[in-house]
Enzyme design. Sequence first.
Site, PDB file in Angstrom:
ATOM      1  N   ASN A  88       0.833  -1.215   0.000  1.00 22.84           N
ATOM      2  CA  ASN A  88       0.000   0.000   0.000  1.00 22.84           C
ATOM      3  C   ASN A  88       0.862   1.257   0.000  1.00 22.84           C
ATOM      4  OD1 ASN A  88       0.695  -0.750   2.692  1.00 22.84           O
ATOM      5  ND2 ASN A  88      -0.918   0.555   3.506  1.00 22.84           N
ATOM      6  N   GLU A  90       0.407   5.529   0.587  1.00 23.43           N
ATOM      7  CA  GLU A  90      -0.416   6.684   0.974  1.00 23.43           C
ATOM      8  C   GLU A  90       0.418   7.933   0.766  1.00 23.43           C
ATOM      9  OE1 GLU A  90      -1.068   5.789   5.105  1.00 23.43           O
ATOM     10  OE2 GLU A  90      -2.196   3.963   4.646  1.00 23.43           O
ATOM     11  N   HIS A 101      -3.904   0.559  -2.880  1.00 25.78           N
ATOM     12  CA  HIS A 101      -3.960  -0.627  -2.036  1.00 25.78           C
ATOM     13  C   HIS A 101      -2.947  -1.654  -2.541  1.00 25.78           C
ATOM     14  CE1 HIS A 101      -8.004   0.149   0.079  1.00 25.78           C
ATOM     15  NE2 HIS A 101      -7.488   1.286  -0.360  1.00 25.78           N
ATOM     16  N   GLU A 103      -3.141  -4.728  -3.155  1.00 27.60           N
ATOM     17  CA  GLU A 103      -3.626  -5.608  -4.218  1.00 27.60           C
ATOM     18  C   GLU A 103      -3.573  -4.888  -5.568  1.00 27.60           C
ATOM     19  OE1 GLU A 103      -4.883  -4.861  -1.325  1.00 27.60           O
ATOM     20  OE2 GLU A 103      -6.256  -6.364  -0.537  1.00 27.60           O
ATOM     21  N   CYS A 128     -10.285  -5.371   1.030  1.00 25.09           N
ATOM     22  CA  CYS A 128     -11.434  -4.498   1.300  1.00 25.09           C
ATOM     23  C   CYS A 128     -12.409  -4.560   0.115  1.00 25.09           C
ATOM     24  CB  CYS A 128     -10.956  -3.069   1.515  1.00 25.09           C
ATOM     25  SG  CYS A 128     -10.423  -2.287  -0.015  1.00 25.09           S
ATOM     26  N   CYS A 131     -10.994  -3.254  -3.156  1.00 25.40           N
ATOM     27  CA  CYS A 131     -10.067  -4.166  -3.847  1.00 25.40           C
ATOM     28  C   CYS A 131     -10.813  -5.326  -4.499  1.00 25.40           C
ATOM     29  CB  CYS A 131      -9.025  -4.726  -2.879  1.00 25.40           C
ATOM     30  SG  CYS A 131      -7.749  -3.521  -2.523  1.00 25.40           S
TER      31      CYS A 131
END
Length: 297
Positions: A88, A90, A101, A103, A128, A131
């Site tokens: 991930n 950010e 993310h 994935e 999530c 994803c």
Amino acid sequence: MQDRFIKQINQLPASLAAGLVPLLNQHFSGHLDAQQVADLISISGLEKSELMFQLLTIAKQISLAPVSHFHVGAIAEGNSGDIYMGANVELQGRALCHSVHAEQHAISHAWLNGETGIRNIWINASPCGHCRQFINEIDGGAAINIYLPNTVVKTVSEYLPNAFGPADLGVAEPLMHKQQHTLYCDDQSDPLIIEALDHASLSYAPYSKNHSAVVLELIDGQTFSGRYAENAAFNPSMMPMQMAIASLLRHNHGFEEIQRAVLLESSAGALSLIDISSDALQAISAVPLEHIVAEAI
Ligand code: THU
Ligand code: ZN
């Protein structure tokens, strides 16, 4: 070996660590080919999935999470049998919608390397909803196996029953399906524009037709690209700037090395990514975003 992996490598079984050290050299960017995976299986004596869960601890080190401090790793196995790591990402101080993310990162990694489908995904945290929706956009996505620690393997269709996907919007060639969209640009002298044209022509934008790509150039001339990857549910789409940033981090480079950034978009697009791309770029670099509109043929 790269510094970012040193702590983790010492936590791995000794035989696996011995096999991995030469692979985690300065050029390592999270991609192992099918032969390297087979070699690690035989050196370590681990089952394939056990190996992948060990390798997730390496993938996690690629994560940049200044907001959540929650580090997620993912591994996507392409149809070729090669594996692609992701983590991930950010962006400090910017909207959460800029996050990548793990994935998405792993899947975009596989796509950038020419894979046309994914067989299996290993993750260290449950995928999530966003994803699940992103993975469902892939050609054959419903059948992809999702492996989580201490959990029975399940397919994407089990994780996302009654899915809404590309077919609901009449799209028959989903994400990663081989397709090419011809774009033309007058300026053929700038290698960054040529690279952006190549990636934009391979981008996936069946909903807006905004075939587009971002190229980031470093001071030493290396380039990292991202392609737009839309989603039938729109919001889980992956922006080309995010894909390029993820690639740069995967290759163990820093944002301070960026010297040019180019966004190339198709003239046929129903929208523009200029504002969202500039916003993301400003979080990591002071270089201005160069914007090119290429003619859709
Ligand atoms: N995260 C993932 O990478 N994958 C998931 O499916 C769960 C959430 C990341 C996104 C964000 O960087 C952090 O975990 C907190 O949500
Ligand atoms: Zn997610």
